[in-house]
Write a protein that holds these residues in place. Structure first.
Motif, PDB file in Angstrom:
ATOM      1  N   ARG A 195      54.442  15.666  -1.439  1.00 21.04           N
ATOM      2  CA  ARG A 195      53.199  16.482  -1.360  1.00 21.04           C
ATOM      3  C   ARG A 195      53.607  18.089  -1.033  1.00 21.04           C
ATOM      4  O   ARG A 195      54.512  18.501  -0.556  1.00 21.04           O
ATOM      5  N   VAL A 196      52.879  18.957  -1.393  1.00 22.15           N
ATOM      6  CA  VAL A 196      53.292  20.343  -1.508  1.00 22.15           C
ATOM      7  C   VAL A 196      53.091  20.823   0.004  1.00 22.15           C
ATOM      8  O   VAL A 196      52.319  20.428   0.968  1.00 22.15           O
ATOM      9  N   ASP A 197      54.069  21.773   0.342  1.00 23.68           N
ATOM     10  CA  ASP A 197      53.885  22.408   1.301  1.00 23.68           C
ATOM     11  C   ASP A 197      54.300  23.963   1.157  1.00 23.68           C
ATOM     12  O   ASP A 197      54.745  24.169   0.017  1.00 23.68           O
ATOM     13  N   PHE A 198      54.206  24.745   2.002  1.00 19.01           N
ATOM     14  CA  PHE A 198      54.637  26.370   1.619  1.00 19.01           C
ATOM     15  C   PHE A 198      55.546  26.883   2.618  1.00 19.01           C
ATOM     16  O   PHE A 198      55.302  26.698   3.827  1.00 19.01           O
ATOM     17  N   ARG A 210      47.973  28.872   0.802  1.00 21.32           N
ATOM     18  CA  ARG A 210      48.299  27.411   0.975  1.00 21.32           C
ATOM     19  C   ARG A 210      47.728  26.394   0.297  1.00 21.32           C
ATOM     20  O   ARG A 210      47.286  25.281   0.273  1.00 21.32           O
ATOM     21  N   ARG A 211      47.310  26.938  -0.981  1.00 20.14           N
ATOM     22  CA  ARG A 211      46.554  26.227  -2.083  1.00 20.14           C
ATOM     23  C   ARG A 211      47.659  26.019  -3.270  1.00 20.14           C
ATOM     24  O   ARG A 211      48.051  26.957  -3.691  1.00 20.14           O
ATOM     25  N   LEU A 212      47.457  24.743  -3.869  1.00 16.47           N
ATOM     26  CA  LEU A 212      48.217  24.724  -5.141  1.00 16.47           C
ATOM     27  C   LEU A 212      47.074  24.562  -6.405  1.00 16.47           C
ATOM     28  O   LEU A 212      46.340  23.770  -6.348  1.00 16.47           O
ATOM     29  N   VAL A 213      47.372  25.460  -7.445  1.00 14.32           N
ATOM     30  CA  VAL A 213      46.524  25.527  -8.538  1.00 14.32           C
ATOM     31  C   VAL A 213      47.346  25.623  -9.833  1.00 14.32           C
ATOM     32  O   VAL A 213      48.318  25.925  -9.796  1.00 14.32           O
ATOM     33  N   PRO A 233      55.732  27.507  -2.974  1.00 15.81           N
ATOM     34  CA  PRO A 233      55.626  26.128  -2.986  1.00 15.81           C
ATOM     35  C   PRO A 233      56.728  25.282  -2.993  1.00 15.81           C
ATOM     36  O   PRO A 233      57.629  25.472  -3.803  1.00 15.81           O
ATOM     37  N   VAL A 234      56.811  24.319  -1.868  1.00 17.18           N
ATOM     38  CA  VAL A 234      57.922  23.265  -1.709  1.00 17.18           C
ATOM     39  C   VAL A 234      57.420  21.991  -1.655  1.00 17.18           C
ATOM     40  O   VAL A 234      56.224  22.020  -1.361  1.00 17.18           O
ATOM     41  N   PHE A 235      58.188  21.021  -1.755  1.00 21.97           N
ATOM     42  CA  PHE A 235      57.641  19.679  -1.635  1.00 21.97           C
ATOM     43  C   PHE A 235      58.405  18.745  -0.667  1.00 21.97           C
ATOM     44  O   PHE A 235      59.607  18.857  -0.541  1.00 21.97           O
ATOM     45  N   ARG A 236      57.417  17.923  -0.080  1.00 18.54           N
ATOM     46  CA  ARG A 236      58.114  17.038   1.136  1.00 18.54           C
ATOM     47  C   ARG A 236      57.665  15.686   0.546  1.00 18.54           C
ATOM     48  O   ARG A 236      56.700  15.448   0.116  1.00 18.54           O
ATOM     49  N   VAL A 263      58.322  23.170 -11.572  1.00 14.86           N
ATOM     50  CA  VAL A 263      59.756  23.048 -10.865  1.00 14.86           C
ATOM     51  C   VAL A 263      59.651  23.579  -9.517  1.00 14.86           C
ATOM     52  O   VAL A 263      59.103  24.669  -9.499  1.00 14.86           O
ATOM     53  N   SER A 264      60.352  22.958  -8.781  1.00 16.02           N
ATOM     54  CA  SER A 264      60.284  23.462  -7.258  1.00 16.02           C
ATOM     55  C   SER A 264      61.456  22.665  -6.502  1.00 16.02           C
ATOM     56  O   SER A 264      62.364  22.001  -7.041  1.00 16.02           O
ATOM     57  N   ASN A 265      61.465  22.769  -5.209  1.00 12.02           N
ATOM     58  CA  ASN A 265      62.244  22.180  -4.468  1.00 12.02           C
ATOM     59  C   ASN A 265      61.752  21.042  -3.569  1.00 12.02           C
ATOM     60  O   ASN A 265      60.766  21.145  -2.987  1.00 12.02           O
TER      61      ASN A 265
END
Length: 147
Positions: free
Chosen positions: A126-129, A35-38, A139-142, A108-110
């Motif tokens: 902000r990222v979520d998983f 649950r980390r974005l790098v 990784p998805v974003f809310r 690129v994500s959702n």
């Protein structure tokens, strides 16, 4: 006034998502599993690059270090997709996201759990998983509620 329910943006159900992992992408996916974005950054010229590549597009160095990011992003561009093969009710908002703590890198994500009509360029997310096949997390974003 309409009483129709608003369909929120989602992502493809996890059991339908498979990723390919190789030596250049594995650190990204391992971090996501935690649950980390790098993002990879060139150890020589400091250029960030996404997607991960075997060498820096700026200086061609193979030296890289992985930088942990805050998870915040800004919508740079997006589309609204109504339906997916075999899932006509699914609504997707794929987006190109600017990562402020990785200048020059875009992911690129959702964007999920938001009415597609509410998504705007420049929106803070902000990222979520989200769980996908083989135990990985995507990784998805809310929408970022801490603006």
């Amino acid at each position: 006034m309409s009483t129709a329910a608003v369909t929120l943006a989602a992502t493809i159900p996890g059991e339908h998502v498979r990723i390919a992992v190789n030596k250049d992408t594995e650190p990204f996916w391992q971090a996501a599993k935690e649950r980390r974005l790098v993002a990879p950054q060139c150890a020589d010229c400091q250029t960030f690059r996404l997607p991960p590549t075997p060498f820096c597009p700026t200086c061609q160095s193979k030296a890289v270090h992985w930088v942990e990011l805050s998870g915040r992003a800004t919508v740079y561009s997006f589309a609204v997709v109504h339906g997916f093969p075999g899932m006509p009710e699914l609504v997707l908002v794929p987006a190109v996201l600017d990562l402020p703590d990785a200048p020059g890198a875009r992911l690129v994500s959702n964007v999920v759990d938001v009415a597609p009509s509410d998504v705007t360029i420049g929106m803070s997310v902000r990222v979520d998983f989200s769980p996908i096949t083989d135990g990985w997390l995507l990784p998805v974003f809310r929408v970022d509620g801490e603006e």
